[in-house]
Design an enzyme around this catalytic site. Structure first.
Site, PDB file in Angstrom:
ATOM      1  N   GLY A 238      15.361  -5.541 -50.172  1.00  0.00           N
ATOM      2  CA  GLY A 238      16.192  -6.713 -49.941  1.00  0.00           C
ATOM      3  C   GLY A 238      17.353  -6.759 -50.912  1.00  0.00           C
ATOM      4  O   GLY A 238      17.348  -6.089 -51.941  1.00  0.00           O
TER       5      GLY A 238
ATOM      6  N   PRO B 212      20.000  -8.230 -53.798  1.00  0.00           N
ATOM      7  CA  PRO B 212      19.680  -8.839 -55.103  1.00  0.00           C
ATOM      8  C   PRO B 212      19.499 -10.347 -54.995  1.00  0.00           C
ATOM      9  O   PRO B 212      20.224 -11.029 -54.269  1.00  0.00           O
ATOM     10  CB  PRO B 212      20.908  -8.493 -55.969  1.00  0.00           C
ATOM     11  CG  PRO B 212      21.533  -7.315 -55.298  1.00  0.00           C
ATOM     12  CD  PRO B 212      21.264  -7.474 -53.835  1.00  0.00           C
TER      13      PRO B 212
ATOM     14  N   LYS C  16      12.308 -10.577 -54.959  1.00  0.00           N
ATOM     15  CA  LYS C  16      11.377  -9.450 -54.902  1.00  0.00           C
ATOM     16  C   LYS C  16      10.424  -9.453 -56.101  1.00  0.00           C
ATOM     17  O   LYS C  16       9.220  -9.258 -55.949  1.00  0.00           O
ATOM     18  CB  LYS C  16      12.167  -8.133 -54.854  1.00  0.00           C
ATOM     19  CG  LYS C  16      13.073  -7.996 -53.642  1.00  0.00           C
ATOM     20  CD  LYS C  16      13.748  -6.649 -53.584  1.00  0.00           C
ATOM     21  CE  LYS C  16      14.782  -6.479 -54.656  1.00  0.00           C
ATOM     22  NZ  LYS C  16      15.943  -7.380 -54.499  1.00  0.00           N
ATOM     23  N   THR C  17      10.959  -9.712 -57.271  1.00  0.00           N
ATOM     24  CA  THR C  17      10.121  -9.711 -58.481  1.00  0.00           C
ATOM     25  C   THR C  17       9.109 -10.848 -58.456  1.00  0.00           C
ATOM     26  O   THR C  17       7.926 -10.663 -58.771  1.00  0.00           O
ATOM     27  CB  THR C  17      11.003  -9.811 -59.732  1.00  0.00           C
ATOM     28  OG1 THR C  17      11.937  -8.721 -59.742  1.00  0.00           O
ATOM     29  CG2 THR C  17      10.165  -9.764 -60.987  1.00  0.00           C
TER      30      THR C  17
ATOM     31  N   HIS D 250      51.088 -21.907 -47.744  1.00  0.00           N
ATOM     32  CA  HIS D 250      50.204 -20.761 -47.492  1.00  0.00           C
ATOM     33  C   HIS D 250      48.825 -21.228 -47.011  1.00  0.00           C
ATOM     34  O   HIS D 250      48.335 -20.762 -45.965  1.00  0.00           O
ATOM     35  CB  HIS D 250      50.061 -19.958 -48.803  1.00  0.00           C
ATOM     36  CG  HIS D 250      49.241 -18.717 -48.674  1.00  0.00           C
ATOM     37  ND1 HIS D 250      49.781 -17.459 -48.621  1.00  0.00           N
ATOM     38  CD2 HIS D 250      47.885 -18.534 -48.590  1.00  0.00           C
ATOM     39  CE1 HIS D 250      48.812 -16.564 -48.514  1.00  0.00           C
ATOM     40  NE2 HIS D 250      47.650 -17.192 -48.502  1.00  0.00           N
ATOM     41  N   GLU D 251      48.216 -22.157 -47.733  1.00  0.00           N
ATOM     42  CA  GLU D 251      46.892 -22.641 -47.336  1.00  0.00           C
ATOM     43  C   GLU D 251      46.953 -23.459 -46.055  1.00  0.00           C
ATOM     44  O   GLU D 251      46.017 -23.429 -45.246  1.00  0.00           O
ATOM     45  CB  GLU D 251      46.267 -23.468 -48.471  1.00  0.00           C
ATOM     46  CG  GLU D 251      46.028 -22.698 -49.762  1.00  0.00           C
ATOM     47  CD  GLU D 251      45.142 -21.484 -49.561  1.00  0.00           C
ATOM     48  OE1 GLU D 251      44.266 -21.499 -48.661  1.00  0.00           O
ATOM     49  OE2 GLU D 251      45.329 -20.495 -50.294  1.00  0.00           O
TER      50      GLU D 251
ATOM     51  N   HIS E 163      46.753 -20.961 -43.205  1.00  0.00           N
ATOM     52  CA  HIS E 163      45.369 -20.536 -42.957  1.00  0.00           C
ATOM     53  C   HIS E 163      44.633 -21.590 -42.131  1.00  0.00           C
ATOM     54  O   HIS E 163      43.979 -21.284 -41.123  1.00  0.00           O
ATOM     55  CB  HIS E 163      44.622 -20.352 -44.294  1.00  0.00           C
ATOM     56  CG  HIS E 163      44.912 -19.069 -44.991  1.00  0.00           C
ATOM     57  ND1 HIS E 163      44.835 -17.837 -44.379  1.00  0.00           N
ATOM     58  CD2 HIS E 163      45.266 -18.823 -46.289  1.00  0.00           C
ATOM     59  CE1 HIS E 163      45.122 -16.880 -45.248  1.00  0.00           C
ATOM     60  NE2 HIS E 163      45.395 -17.459 -46.416  1.00  0.00           N
TER      61      HIS E 163
ATOM     62  N   ASP F  61      44.685 -11.414 -49.003  1.00  0.00           N
ATOM     63  CA  ASP F  61      44.529 -11.587 -47.553  1.00  0.00           C
ATOM     64  C   ASP F  61      44.774 -10.272 -46.821  1.00  0.00           C
ATOM     65  O   ASP F  61      44.045  -9.921 -45.876  1.00  0.00           O
ATOM     66  CB  ASP F  61      45.515 -12.643 -47.042  1.00  0.00           C
ATOM     67  CG  ASP F  61      45.230 -14.023 -47.625  1.00  0.00           C
ATOM     68  OD1 ASP F  61      44.067 -14.257 -48.011  1.00  0.00           O
ATOM     69  OD2 ASP F  61      46.152 -14.840 -47.682  1.00  0.00           O
TER      70      ASP F  61
END
Length: 628
Positions: A203, A205, A209-210, A425-426, A429, A501
């Protein structure tokens, strides 16, 4: 070095104690006057002495006026000395004489100790040096011993069970059978089943798992040895193999037990890839692991659990049945698992009544368990920084953005011109994503610097997604290029703010052609061999398995996807220029727009299916810091 200094201080302390003892025994009463024995005899004869104390040859006379005189008499008894000196017998009879035996302690202090103590100090110093040498020899001999740490079954404080691990239901079911094997082995042996030799936890990080391996040991109530794969490897050939043998020897003495090897890819990489030949230390360590797991002695009741996020680089001999019989996959948590994980990490935190774990889970798709733990911790830190007594919902929402992008950089002020460019710019988007039907709804738009981003647009998918369509990718391409197209349309020039971008868009377009087979010209094919190779320490992640003619077509297709996305974004921006202007001016004024306020501004163009609904999580389009 620290141990040597500590021992040096101990020796110095012993010297001080010895010196103090001598000072204690040698301390004399300052009120006692030194006198000759004849002088004391004269005092007795004159009737001035009240009492005489005799200790060996030492005489202590106490006068009637309270003074004390000390002297050393000649050999023989005091009475004989008085008579020989001519002291009146009546005075002798009136005199109080006390005879004290000079005990062994005084003899020891005065005669023996001054000779014995130097010998004892020299012997102690020699013993100290020999111990130091012996310690060095022991460390040299223990160089090949395993450094695995053992978690005893009696240590309840560190014991973890499946109830302490949220989510990963399928992995728990797989591992419950391992617990059953360890607790009730005869139940399976009676049917001819053999205990699995190893379980490989796979899997990304941070998915747990530990902690799952520790939960297996806690459920089975058996000893648990844990070690990292990198702890086997040393620069001396054979040390790693020796440590593997020592580890399994300890495990067999404590069987049934569990041996957990974290990050096994550190020693389990495919053999023959390096330049060390048969004497490569990592390969010898791997060979010893293979023998211990499935060699001639295979009757031990030891289960090996290993964890890795790189199963593609493991040696095939390690993956076969008989060694790692089972592979348990731990995926990133879905929305229900994220909610459960958040509740687990919120147990020791005072939450306000407005905290809604479900809403936080909806905003965090792609977050691992470690990310969610970090989110809750950051939320508590933000609340403490503001002197709050409880953690509120707004703190956790701000923590999401902090975990994803970094802290707000309020001191990073944009100039008036740069702020205007960032706002347009934003806005580009956000507007493109709002108009396109296959793009995710916008959740937040901001031009406040956060982390390395000078501004960002957050969009929310309506549900967790495991599969993505070509239409969604094309919409993402157009949305990604919306800021670039806006700068070109409004200012008739470009800035470095769109560099990130362009990188994201190019990589996405390349995957559409070479990985996802979504090019109509090249058809359902993948291009490039993505198997990892190691050469002189460098990882080559891709090899060309196509001709230069096909490479030229790939470049043309990638360029075609980018061009079409750019044209789509430009057409939308021109068509909705009025809404773009309103949105950009509002961003310049308030700097941050949340979803509710954003939808009010663009209510006339937002499709009905994109209006406020339950959302599943954020994705980001950021303005590169190069713009500022």
């Amino acid at each position: 070095m620290s141990r040597f200094i500590r021992n040096l201080f101990i020796i110095f302390g012993v010297f001080l104690l010895v010196a103090g003892a001598f000072a204690f025994f040698d301390t004399e009463d300052k009120s006692i006057e030194k006198a000759s024995i004849s002088q004391i005899y004269e005092e007795i004869n004159a009737g001035a002495v009240e009492k005489i104390e005799v200790s060996g040859d030492d005489v202590l006379a106490t006068l009637k006026d309270g003074k004390k005189q000390a002297a050393t008499k000649e050999q023989g008894s005091l009475t004989e000395g008085l008579i020989n000196y001519g002291v009146d017998e009546g005075k002798i009879k009136e005199l109080k004489i006390e005879v004290k035996n000079g005990g062994g302690s005084s003899v020891i202090v005065t005669t023996i100790l001054p000779f014995v103590i130097p010998f004892l100090l020299i012997a102690g110093f020699i013993w100290f040096l020999m111990r130091q040498v012996q310690g060095s020899n022991n460390r040299a001999m223990s160089f090949g011993q395993s450094s695995a740490k053992m978690l005893e079954q009696s240590d309840r404080r560190k014991r973890i069970t499946f109830s302490d691990v949220a989510g990963v239901k399928e992995a728990k079911e797989e591992l419950r059978e391992i617990v059953e094997f360890l607790r009730f082995p005869q139940k399976f042996f009676s049917l001819g089943a053999r205990i699995p030799k190893g379980v490989l936890l796979l899997g990304p990080p941070g998915v747990g798992k530990t902690i799952m391996a520790r939960a297996v040991a806690g459920e089975a109530n058996v000893p648990f040895f844990h070690i990292s794969g990198s702890e086997f490897v040393e620069m001396f050939v054979g040390v790693g193999a020796s440590r593997v043998r020592d580890l399994f020897k300890k495990a067999k003495r404590n069987s049934p037990c569990i041996v957990f090897i974290d990050e096994i890819d550190a020693v389990g990489r495919q053999r023959g890839a390096g330049l060390g030949g048969s004497h490569d230390e990592r390969e010898q360590t791997l060979n010893q692991i293979l023998v211990e797991m499935d060699g001639f002695d295979n009757e031990t009741n030891v289960i090996v659990i290993a964890a890795t996020n790189r199963p593609d680089v493991l040696d095939p001999a390690l993956m076969r049945p008989g060694r790692f019989d089972r592979q348990v996959i731990l995926d990133l948590p879905d929305i229900n698992d994220r909610e459960s994980i958040l509740k687990v990490h919120a147990k020791n935190k005072p939450l306000a009544k407005d905290v809604n774990p479900r809403a936080i889970a909806e905003r965090t798709p792609g977050f691992s368990g470690a990310d969610l733990a970090n989110l809750m911790n950051e939320g508590a830190i933000l609340a403490a920084r503001q002197n709050k007594k409880e953690v509120f919902q707004i703190d956790l929402i701000q923590a999401i953005e902090k975990v994803m992008l970094g802290p707000e950089r309020k001191s990073h002020l944009l100039s008036k011109r740069e702020k205007e460019i960032a706002a347009w710019h934003e806005a580009g988007h956000a507007l493109v994503a709002t108009v396109l039907p296959h793009a995710d709804p916008i959740h937040k738009v901001s031009i406040v610097s956060r982390g390395r981003a000078a501004g960002y647009t957050m969009k929310l998918p309506t549900e967790d997604k495991n599969l993505h369509s070509k239409s969604e990718f094309i919409a993402d391409l157009a949305m990604t290029l919306g800021g670039y197209a806006t700068e070109n349309l409004i200012f008739n020039e470009l800035t470095t703010g769109a560099s990130n971008d362009l990188k994201v868009a190019t990589n996405l377009a390349r995957k559409l052609v070479t990985t996802y087979g979504m090019s109509e010209t090249l058809g359902p094919m993948t291009f490039g061999d993505h198997q990892e190779m190691i050469f002189l320490g460098r990882e080559i992640s891709e090899q060309k398995n196509y001709s230069e003619k096909v490479a030229a077509k790939i470049d043309e297709e990638i360029s075609g996807f980018i061009d079409r996305a750019y044209k789509t974004a430009t057409e939308i921006l021109k068509k909705y220029r009025k809404q773009l202007t309103v949105l950009a001016e509002k961003l310049i004024e308030v700097e941050t727009l949340e979803r509710e306020e954003y939808e009010q501004l663009l209510a006339d163009i937002i499709p009905q299916e994109k209006l406020m609904k339950k959302s599943a999580g954020p994705a980001m389009e950021t303005l590169s810091p190069a713009a500022v």
